[in-house]
Design a protein around this motif. Structure first.
Motif, PDB file in Angstrom:
ATOM      1  N   ALA A 128      11.808  -5.054  -8.700  1.00 51.72           N
ATOM      2  CA  ALA A 128      11.076  -5.930  -7.857  1.00 51.72           C
ATOM      3  C   ALA A 128       9.839  -5.037  -7.405  1.00 51.72           C
ATOM      4  O   ALA A 128       9.900  -3.773  -7.170  1.00 51.72           O
ATOM      5  CB  ALA A 128      11.496  -6.709  -6.779  1.00 51.72           C
ATOM      6  N   SER A 129       8.768  -5.465  -7.265  1.00 53.25           N
ATOM      7  CA  SER A 129       7.376  -4.647  -6.596  1.00 53.25           C
ATOM      8  C   SER A 129       6.899  -5.517  -5.735  1.00 53.25           C
ATOM      9  O   SER A 129       6.799  -6.807  -5.939  1.00 53.25           O
ATOM     10  CB  SER A 129       6.660  -4.016  -7.591  1.00 53.25           C
ATOM     11  OG  SER A 129       6.263  -4.992  -8.681  1.00 53.25           O
ATOM     12  N   LYS A 130       6.329  -4.904  -4.924  1.00 50.51           N
ATOM     13  CA  LYS A 130       5.131  -5.641  -3.832  1.00 50.51           C
ATOM     14  C   LYS A 130       4.280  -4.624  -3.127  1.00 50.51           C
ATOM     15  O   LYS A 130       4.494  -3.595  -3.063  1.00 50.51           O
ATOM     16  CB  LYS A 130       6.167  -5.883  -2.555  1.00 50.51           C
ATOM     17  CG  LYS A 130       5.659  -6.982  -1.719  1.00 50.51           C
ATOM     18  CD  LYS A 130       6.430  -7.595  -0.654  1.00 50.51           C
ATOM     19  CE  LYS A 130       5.623  -8.257   0.699  1.00 50.51           C
ATOM     20  NZ  LYS A 130       6.474  -8.698   1.619  1.00 50.51           N
ATOM     21  N   SER A 131       3.091  -5.359  -3.096  1.00 50.59           N
ATOM     22  CA  SER A 131       2.018  -4.581  -2.180  1.00 50.59           C
ATOM     23  C   SER A 131       1.644  -5.270  -1.044  1.00 50.59           C
ATOM     24  O   SER A 131       1.720  -6.411  -0.930  1.00 50.59           O
ATOM     25  CB  SER A 131       0.808  -4.540  -3.240  1.00 50.59           C
ATOM     26  OG  SER A 131       1.181  -3.864  -4.388  1.00 50.59           O
ATOM     27  N   SER A 132       1.165  -4.472   0.027  1.00 46.70           N
ATOM     28  CA  SER A 132       0.690  -5.354   1.320  1.00 46.70           C
ATOM     29  C   SER A 132       0.093  -4.395   2.216  1.00 46.70           C
ATOM     30  O   SER A 132       0.053  -3.193   2.034  1.00 46.70           O
ATOM     31  CB  SER A 132       2.415  -5.491   1.939  1.00 46.70           C
ATOM     32  OG  SER A 132       1.801  -6.315   3.253  1.00 46.70           O
ATOM     33  N   PHE A 133      -0.906  -4.757   2.902  1.00 42.20           N
ATOM     34  CA  PHE A 133      -1.729  -4.025   3.711  1.00 42.20           C
ATOM     35  C   PHE A 133      -1.069  -3.694   5.148  1.00 42.20           C
ATOM     36  O   PHE A 133      -0.520  -4.627   5.939  1.00 42.20           O
ATOM     37  CB  PHE A 133      -2.840  -4.615   4.325  1.00 42.20           C
ATOM     38  CG  PHE A 133      -4.065  -3.672   4.796  1.00 42.20           C
ATOM     39  CD1 PHE A 133      -4.824  -2.716   3.876  1.00 42.20           C
ATOM     40  CD2 PHE A 133      -4.136  -3.403   6.132  1.00 42.20           C
ATOM     41  CE1 PHE A 133      -5.583  -1.826   4.533  1.00 42.20           C
ATOM     42  CE2 PHE A 133      -5.127  -2.653   6.929  1.00 42.20           C
ATOM     43  CZ  PHE A 133      -5.775  -1.793   5.769  1.00 42.20           C
ATOM     44  N   LEU A 134      -0.593  -2.452   5.222  1.00 40.68           N
ATOM     45  CA  LEU A 134       0.248  -1.939   6.458  1.00 40.68           C
ATOM     46  C   LEU A 134      -0.086  -0.389   7.006  1.00 40.68           C
ATOM     47  O   LEU A 134      -0.373   0.248   6.095  1.00 40.68           O
ATOM     48  CB  LEU A 134       1.566  -1.857   5.946  1.00 40.68           C
ATOM     49  CG  LEU A 134       2.811  -2.388   6.861  1.00 40.68           C
ATOM     50  CD1 LEU A 134       3.163  -3.815   6.410  1.00 40.68           C
ATOM     51  CD2 LEU A 134       3.805  -1.407   6.887  1.00 40.68           C
ATOM     52  N   MET A 135      -0.062  -0.259   7.984  1.00 42.18           N
ATOM     53  CA  MET A 135      -0.222   1.137   8.700  1.00 42.18           C
ATOM     54  C   MET A 135      -1.702   1.487   8.216  1.00 42.18           C
ATOM     55  O   MET A 135      -2.090   2.663   7.800  1.00 42.18           O
ATOM     56  CB  MET A 135       0.700   2.164   8.096  1.00 42.18           C
ATOM     57  CG  MET A 135       2.009   1.638   8.563  1.00 42.18           C
ATOM     58  SD  MET A 135       3.240   3.258   8.276  1.00 42.18           S
ATOM     59  CE  MET A 135       3.142   4.192   9.574  1.00 42.18           C
ATOM     60  N   ASP A 136      -2.659   0.492   8.069  1.00 43.15           N
ATOM     61  CA  ASP A 136      -3.947   0.758   8.018  1.00 43.15           C
ATOM     62  C   ASP A 136      -4.599   1.105   6.405  1.00 43.15           C
ATOM     63  O   ASP A 136      -5.680   1.812   6.058  1.00 43.15           O
ATOM     64  CB  ASP A 136      -4.477   1.886   8.852  1.00 43.15           C
ATOM     65  CG  ASP A 136      -5.959   1.524   9.675  1.00 43.15           C
ATOM     66  OD1 ASP A 136      -6.201   0.382   9.438  1.00 43.15           O
ATOM     67  OD2 ASP A 136      -6.459   2.473  10.293  1.00 43.15           O
ATOM     68  N   THR A 137      -3.691   0.961   5.491  1.00 46.08           N
ATOM     69  CA  THR A 137      -3.783   0.964   4.179  1.00 46.08           C
ATOM     70  C   THR A 137      -2.972   0.063   3.054  1.00 46.08           C
ATOM     71  O   THR A 137      -2.161  -0.505   3.676  1.00 46.08           O
ATOM     72  CB  THR A 137      -3.345   2.636   4.089  1.00 46.08           C
ATOM     73  OG1 THR A 137      -3.662   3.227   2.756  1.00 46.08           O
ATOM     74  CG2 THR A 137      -1.612   2.871   3.962  1.00 46.08           C
ATOM     75  N   ILE A 138      -3.196   0.456   2.065  1.00 44.27           N
ATOM     76  CA  ILE A 138      -2.423  -0.532   1.048  1.00 44.27           C
ATOM     77  C   ILE A 138      -0.971   0.258   0.706  1.00 44.27           C
ATOM     78  O   ILE A 138      -1.235   1.349   0.416  1.00 44.27           O
ATOM     79  CB  ILE A 138      -3.123  -0.757  -0.346  1.00 44.27           C
ATOM     80  CG1 ILE A 138      -4.472  -1.433  -0.009  1.00 44.27           C
ATOM     81  CG2 ILE A 138      -2.404  -1.588  -1.272  1.00 44.27           C
ATOM     82  CD1 ILE A 138      -5.631  -1.457  -1.126  1.00 44.27           C
ATOM     83  N   VAL A 139      -0.054  -0.518   0.866  1.00 41.44           N
ATOM     84  CA  VAL A 139       0.943   0.011   0.734  1.00 41.44           C
ATOM     85  C   VAL A 139       1.949  -0.732  -0.571  1.00 41.44           C
ATOM     86  O   VAL A 139       1.815  -1.984  -0.664  1.00 41.44           O
ATOM     87  CB  VAL A 139       2.159  -0.090   1.955  1.00 41.44           C
ATOM     88  CG1 VAL A 139       3.730   0.307   1.454  1.00 41.44           C
ATOM     89  CG2 VAL A 139       1.858   0.553   3.067  1.00 41.44           C
TER      90      VAL A 139
END
Ligand code: ADP
Ligand code: MG
Length: 336
Positions: A17-28
């Motif tokens: 599985a994969s996922k991207s999200s905006f977190l800690m002021d950046t794209i994770v």
């Protein structure tokens, strides 16, 4: 080797599985192979949100906000925050203050990456510089308290917190027996194992002149953290000068090296993050000297002439993908 082959065939069928999200002021973003990968990813993102809530310099509920708004007073913090501040101070000591977690007054004065970015007056820089000194952060191991000894001081963990978070994500992966994963926290890359087919991960190095995702070199790794600090991440330009977000505590201004980026490769992201910022401030000569004095740490610099400078252990391990860049100081420029 028959067993090994069978094992690998099985692993190729692993759920992923994969996922991207905006977190800690950046794209994770992350990709995980293993059982119930969505659940593992959810837990990893949850842990990162927790770390952000503890250590953000702007969130009013964070421990860092509390420390910064109560100078002179011991502020009790949780074990994550304590560990990261302690590690940051260790790096301040190792780098003779080129890395300094008490950099906050200078970071907020320059405001780089915010709408308040500006070139401050010399006198303002001098004043803020006097408040930047990691030796004035006092830790109490027993009580888990932190004291800033001068009013106006402030802690900023922006150069190290993502590294800690990446290692914590890896801890969650291991707990769930994930053996293959790839994590990217806005330039902090961490790989677990190799790819499921047994081959190494191929990690790309950002072309510092181009938009995010343009790669100028790559190398193959298993079980490593790869962290890049660059002058292209957050900056503004005035009168032809680029003012970026990595500050030299000795001058109080953005570090004036001839570097575009510095990439550290080592086992833990915690160290790689602190060191990439450190060597960016220190420049090639002192940065290389520091890296060569540490075990299991490698560095790749890119300077403004688009030259690539490597520590000993990286020589012949980098594949240059864009011929604008030249490897220098390499005894043998044979490439893999
Ligand atoms: P990024 O966060 O863009 O990946 P870094 O890890 O190099 O890049 O961290 C840069 C951040 O660290 C800055 O935005 C600032 O908050 C903080 N910082 C800037 N200069 C220093 C320094 N000399 N020592 C420690 N932290 C710094
Ligand atoms: Mg860093």
């Amino acid at each position: 080797m028959l067993n090994g082959c069978q094992g690998q065939k099985e692993k190729n069928d692993l759920p992923a599985a994969s996922k991207s999200s905006f977190l800690m002021d950046t794209i994770v973003s992350m990709k995980v192979y293993g059982e119930k990968p969505d659940k593992v990813i959810e837990e990893a993102f949850q842990r990162m949100r927790e770390i952000e809530n503890e250590m953000s310099v702007t969130l009013k509920s964070s421990y860092i906000y509390k420390i910064n708004s109560n100078p002179g007073e011991p502020v009790k913090v949780d074990s994550d925050t304590f560990r990261v501040i302690r590690k940051a101070i260790t790096y301040a000591e190792i780098t003779d203050g080129n890395f300094d977690p008490s950099i906050r007054p200078l970071v907020s004065l320059w405001g780089i990456g915010t709408e308040n970015a500006r070139v401050p007056a010399r006198s303002e820089i001098e004043e803020a510089k006097r408040l930047v000194n990691y030796k004035l952060i006092k830790l109490d191991e027993e009580e888990k308290t932190v004291v800033l000894q001068k009013p106006g001081m402030g802690i900023d963990l922006g150069a190290i917190a993502k590294g800690y978070a990446a290692d914590e994500v890896r801890r969650i992966f291991k707990k769930h027996r994930v053996e293959h994963a790839f994590v990217n926290l806005g330039g902090n890359v961490l790989v677990v194992g190799g790819k499921p087919d047994g081959s190494p991960w191929v990690v790309g190095i950002q072309d510092p002149r181009r938009e995010r995702g343009s790669v100028m070199a790559s190398f193959k790794v298993k079980d490593k953290a790869i962290v890049t600090s660059g002058n292209y991440e957050r900056y503004f330009e005035k009168d032809g000068v680029v003012y970026h977000h990595i500050i030299d505590p000795k001058t109080g201004s953005p570090a004036r090296t001839n570097l575009l980026s510095a990439t550290i490769i080592c086992d833990d992201s915690f160290d790689a993050d602190a060191l990439s910022t450190s060597v960016f401030v220190m420049g090639v000569d002192r940065g290389l000297e520091l890296v060569e004095s540490l075990n299991g740490v490698e560095v790749m610099f890119i300077n403004k002439d688009l030259e690539i400078i490597l520590s000993e252990g990286l020589k012949n391990k980098i594949k240059v993908l864009n011929q604008d860049f030249k490897l220098v100081g390499n005894d043998n420029d044979e490439q893999i």
